[in-house]
Scaffold this active site. Structure first.
Site, PDB file in Angstrom:
ATOM      1  N   ARG A  72       0.830  -1.203   0.000  1.00  0.00           N
ATOM      2  CA  ARG A  72       0.000   0.000   0.000  1.00  0.00           C
ATOM      3  C   ARG A  72       0.869   1.259   0.000  1.00  0.00           C
ATOM      4  O   ARG A  72       2.020   1.236   0.425  1.00  0.00           O
ATOM      5  CB  ARG A  72      -0.918   0.013   1.227  1.00  0.00           C
ATOM      6  CG  ARG A  72      -2.014  -1.028   1.206  1.00  0.00           C
ATOM      7  CD  ARG A  72      -2.904  -0.926   2.437  1.00  0.00           C
ATOM      8  NE  ARG A  72      -2.171  -1.163   3.670  1.00  0.00           N
ATOM      9  CZ  ARG A  72      -1.747  -0.224   4.495  1.00  0.00           C
ATOM     10  NH1 ARG A  72      -1.978   1.061   4.223  1.00  0.00           N
ATOM     11  NH2 ARG A  72      -1.084  -0.523   5.596  1.00  0.00           N
ATOM     12  N   LYS A 217      -8.583  -2.271   1.377  1.00  0.00           N
ATOM     13  CA  LYS A 217      -8.444  -1.307   2.468  1.00  0.00           C
ATOM     14  C   LYS A 217      -9.227  -0.028   2.198  1.00  0.00           C
ATOM     15  O   LYS A 217      -9.579   0.701   3.135  1.00  0.00           O
ATOM     16  CB  LYS A 217      -6.972  -0.999   2.711  1.00  0.00           C
ATOM     17  CG  LYS A 217      -6.190  -2.196   3.273  1.00  0.00           C
ATOM     18  CD  LYS A 217      -6.823  -2.762   4.537  1.00  0.00           C
ATOM     19  CE  LYS A 217      -5.952  -3.842   5.159  1.00  0.00           C
ATOM     20  NZ  LYS A 217      -6.611  -4.489   6.335  1.00  0.00           N
ATOM     21  N   HIS A 236     -10.066  -3.335  13.205  1.00  0.00           N
ATOM     22  CA  HIS A 236      -9.054  -4.058  12.435  1.00  0.00           C
ATOM     23  C   HIS A 236      -8.601  -5.223  13.300  1.00  0.00           C
ATOM     24  O   HIS A 236      -7.676  -5.099  14.098  1.00  0.00           O
ATOM     25  CB  HIS A 236      -7.884  -3.122  12.106  1.00  0.00           C
ATOM     26  CG  HIS A 236      -6.930  -3.689  11.112  1.00  0.00           C
ATOM     27  ND1 HIS A 236      -5.605  -3.311  11.036  1.00  0.00           N
ATOM     28  CD2 HIS A 236      -7.094  -4.611  10.131  1.00  0.00           C
ATOM     29  CE1 HIS A 236      -5.013  -3.963  10.060  1.00  0.00           C
ATOM     30  NE2 HIS A 236      -5.903  -4.766   9.503  1.00  0.00           N
ATOM     31  N   SER A 254       1.327  -6.331  11.955  1.00  0.00           N
ATOM     32  CA  SER A 254       2.016  -7.380  11.209  1.00  0.00           C
ATOM     33  C   SER A 254       3.131  -7.997  12.054  1.00  0.00           C
ATOM     34  O   SER A 254       3.921  -7.288  12.675  1.00  0.00           O
ATOM     35  CB  SER A 254       2.604  -6.790   9.927  1.00  0.00           C
ATOM     36  OG  SER A 254       3.286  -7.772   9.193  1.00  0.00           O
ATOM     37  N   LYS A 258      -1.481 -12.291  14.834  1.00  0.00           N
ATOM     38  CA  LYS A 258      -2.931 -12.146  14.786  1.00  0.00           C
ATOM     39  C   LYS A 258      -3.584 -13.216  13.906  1.00  0.00           C
ATOM     40  O   LYS A 258      -4.551 -13.883  14.311  1.00  0.00           O
ATOM     41  CB  LYS A 258      -3.301 -10.752  14.265  1.00  0.00           C
ATOM     42  CG  LYS A 258      -4.806 -10.510  14.176  1.00  0.00           C
ATOM     43  CD  LYS A 258      -5.124  -9.154  13.560  1.00  0.00           C
ATOM     44  CE  LYS A 258      -4.787  -9.121  12.090  1.00  0.00           C
ATOM     45  NZ  LYS A 258      -5.277  -7.905  11.413  1.00  0.00           N
ATOM     46  N   THR A 259      -3.060 -13.385  12.698  1.00  0.00           N
ATOM     47  CA  THR A 259      -3.643 -14.354  11.768  1.00  0.00           C
ATOM     48  C   THR A 259      -3.461 -15.778  12.281  1.00  0.00           C
ATOM     49  O   THR A 259      -4.394 -16.580  12.269  1.00  0.00           O
ATOM     50  CB  THR A 259      -3.002 -14.214  10.375  1.00  0.00           C
ATOM     51  OG1 THR A 259      -3.183 -12.870   9.915  1.00  0.00           O
ATOM     52  CG2 THR A 259      -3.634 -15.167   9.383  1.00  0.00           C
ATOM     53  N   ASP A 273      -9.597 -10.329   9.640  1.00  0.00           N
ATOM     54  CA  ASP A 273      -9.007  -8.994   9.499  1.00  0.00           C
ATOM     55  C   ASP A 273      -9.932  -7.819   9.798  1.00  0.00           C
ATOM     56  O   ASP A 273      -9.486  -6.841  10.380  1.00  0.00           O
ATOM     57  CB  ASP A 273      -8.462  -8.844   8.078  1.00  0.00           C
ATOM     58  CG  ASP A 273      -7.500  -7.690   7.931  1.00  0.00           C
ATOM     59  OD1 ASP A 273      -6.632  -7.522   8.805  1.00  0.00           O
ATOM     60  OD2 ASP A 273      -7.598  -6.955   6.945  1.00  0.00           O
ATOM     61  N   ARG A 338       1.312 -12.148  -0.562  1.00  0.00           N
ATOM     62  CA  ARG A 338      -0.047 -12.222  -0.036  1.00  0.00           C
ATOM     63  C   ARG A 338      -0.852 -13.324  -0.711  1.00  0.00           C
ATOM     64  O   ARG A 338      -0.629 -13.663  -1.872  1.00  0.00           O
ATOM     65  CB  ARG A 338      -0.766 -10.898  -0.265  1.00  0.00           C
ATOM     66  CG  ARG A 338      -0.209  -9.741   0.561  1.00  0.00           C
ATOM     67  CD  ARG A 338      -0.706  -9.790   1.979  1.00  0.00           C
ATOM     68  NE  ARG A 338      -0.238  -8.649   2.774  1.00  0.00           N
ATOM     69  CZ  ARG A 338      -0.733  -8.355   3.975  1.00  0.00           C
ATOM     70  NH1 ARG A 338      -1.678  -9.104   4.511  1.00  0.00           N
ATOM     71  NH2 ARG A 338      -0.260  -7.325   4.644  1.00  0.00           N
TER      72      ARG A 338
END
Length: 577
Positions: A72, A217, A236, A254, A258-259, A273, A338
């Site tokens: 991004r 996003k 988020h 990141s 979390k994932t 997410d 990704r």
């Protein structure tokens, strides 16, 4: 460039659905041919035929490249300022909302539309956001690339044939002309990349970047405005649910886990997410998952590994030219590799993606300084403070010039996507937690026994044991002690976790260095919070003062420098006693 035989091309859509839209009439969009909501196999064929560098991997995923921009571009994001919404938005030097005026937005939209009108074909995706029917929004994406269409088909909630037939007028439109640059001499531009959001026109324009995450996003940024305006809190976060219906939210930047931690095989996944907490509970904004896949391994993340199959988009990965086997450890193109796939590709996904009010909120921090406890229970004030802080730390080697751990703060664990002041979201979080009896926890998934390079990474086994103890209710009845500087409540014992690990000072070899490092981190938090000093104008002076009470109370640096661990030793003794 390879061209697909004419007879193999899918039939273009009847353009009536597009040309009759008020958005299209106002923008001047008039494509030669539009493909609407093509199936996954059709989008594969179009991408392979017309988009160089696109391949089918050994597992059936579609691997493609986003061009020069492989992440991004937050400094190129623009939000139009207009009288109806500007009073609600957060502006200023620390806000992610870089301003532009309506005329410049329309100029950029015309540049995007003119480009799309020159193409032989465009792809249209009509779909929904928000699993809660009362909050559902119709989104239209117009793009030049088939892989973008597949990406958004994965990430949005796909309509049934009947819903598509009756889709009608969209409520938000994205014009993705990312293959065409912005005019850098246009007002408010800083480069040939521009991602522009207009709340007035309910549109988004993308120029100069083909990175697909900008679309995802962009929708999330819109939700960060629309949902709070309806009294619903956009977050988020990852989210899963237990057998008893107990919901947990996971916040983390990141690299914090979390994932990985939200994808628990014992607990169905509501989403990885983006979520909203409303009066009815929580719901996922999206219809898909977007996972980082650098260093992905089947043994550590089996659910994500198995989800990478036919229908998944792999962005900017390195693969063997013969076998098409992906090398997930390779950073040849970027570290930011990704995978995008529909949420139903996760074996334990909960469909529909909705749940009750959260029982637990878990804030994840990868503390490379090694001074935060593995787990702490937070008061409401501390939950607001640490939510606003959004702390983690970069380690040496992650960026050029980074040789020591560096604190990183991202407000509300997603600063780049905020529309309103962080105090607004934090206040809403506390109000909902208090109303529904939600408990907040701070987990350190970073280092223990010393900072990065001296200590070691927190055991994933121990972190999972901590989360299991939260979910089982074990920690609801635990004994707690208070830490110095940060005033965190730390349990004295947890099943499956060595008790000495729970208090960081116990596993540091150099106690004086521990004291200095802990105190320095406290000062970093306080300094970062100075960015939000205008928060009282959004939530009132009383609430702003209450939030500040949840922060650390560092000692003067010279005091700790002179007396070392003894500066905080008496405090530790008193709370243990």
């Amino acid at each position: 460039m390879l061209r697909m035989a004419q007879e193999n091309l899918p039939a273009g859509a009847d353009l009536t659905f597009l040309l009759s839209s008020k958005f299209t009439k106002e923008s001047g969009l008039a494509p030669k041919c539009a493909y609407r909501n093509l199936s996954t196999p059709q989008l594969y064929e179009m991408a392979l035929a017309f988009e160089p560098g696109t391949h089918i991997t050994s597992t059936g995923a579609l691997a493609t490249k986003s061009g020069d921009k492989m992440g991004r571009c937050p400094k190129d994001k623009r939000v139009t300022r207009d009288p109806e919404t500007e009073k609600d938005l957060w502006w200023g030097p620390y806000s992610p909302n870089y301003v532009m005026d309506d005329r410049t937005f329309l100029t950029n939209r015309e540049r995007a539309v003119d480009y799309l009108n020159t193409l032989e074909r465009v792809y249209v995706v009509d779909a929904f956001v928000n699993w809660d029917p009362a909050s559902r929004l119709k989104v239209r994406v117009v793009t030049s690339r088939a892989y973008h269409a597949l990406f958004m088909s994965n990430m949005l909630i796909r309509p049934t044939a009947e819903e598509l037939e009756n889709f009608g007028e969209p409520e938000f439109v994205i014009y993705n002309a990312g293959a065409f640059p912005a005019n850098k001499y246009t007002n408010f531009m800083t480069s040939q990349t521009s991602i522009d959001l207009s709340l007035k026109h309910k549109e988004m324009v993308i120029l100069g970047t083909m990175y697909a995450g900008e679309m995802k996003k962009g929708v999330f940024t819109l939700m960060h405005y629309l949902m709070p305006m309806q009294g619903k809190l956009s977050l988020h976060s990852g989210c899963n649910v237990g057998a008893a219906g107990d919901v947990t939210l996971f916040f983390g930047l990141s690299g914090t886990g979390k994932t990985t931690l939200s994808a628990d095989p014992k607990r169905p996944l509501i989403g990885d997410d983006e979520h909203v907490w409303s009066d009815n509970g929580v719901f996922n904004i999206e219809g898909g998952c977007y996972a980082k896949c650098i260093d992905l391994k089947e043994e550590t993340e089996p659910e994500i590994w198995k989800a990478i199959r036919f229908g998944t988009v792999l962005e900017n990965v390195d693969l063997d030219p013969s076998t098409r086997v992906v090398d997930y450890s390779s950073q040849l193109l970027t570290e930011n590799t990704r995978a995008s796939y529909p949420i139903e590709f996760m074996a334990n996904a909960r469909i529909p993606c909705v749940g009750d009010h959260p029982k637990n909120v878990i804030l994840l921090a990868c503390d490379a300084f090694g001074v935060l406890p593995p787990v702490s229970r937070l008061t409401l004030e501390q939950a607001m403070y640490h939510f606003i802080s959004g702390y983690t730390a970069k380690v040496a080697g992650t960026e050029v010039g980074v040789t020591e751990p560096q604190a990183t703060f991202s407000a509300c664990f997603g600063s780049a996507f905020l529309m309103m002041h962080p105090y607004k979201y934090a206040t809403m979080l506390a109000e909902k937690m208090e109303k529904h009896g939600t408990t907040a926890w701070l987990l350190n998934t970073g280092w223990t026994g010393g900072k990065y390079g001296v200590g070691k990474r927190m055991s994933l086994k121990h972190t999972r044991a901590i989360i299991d103890a939260i979910h089982s209710g074990e920690l609801d009845n635990a004994e707690f002690v208070t830490t110095p500087i940060f005033g965190l409540q730390v349990p004295t014992s947890i099943s499956g976790v060595p008790s000495e690990v729970l208090s960081p000072e116990n596993v540091w070899g150099n106690k004086n260095e521990f004291a200095t490092t802990l105190n320095n981190l406290g000062h970093m938090f306080v300094k970062n919070f100075g960015h939000f000093s205008d928060g009282d104008s959004f939530v009132g002076a009383e609430m702003a003062a209450r939030i500040l009470t949840g922060g650390p109370s560092p000692l003067p640096a010279e005091t700790v420098s002179k007396t070392g661990f003894s500066a905080i030793k008496e405090f530790i003794k008193s709370v243990v006693a």
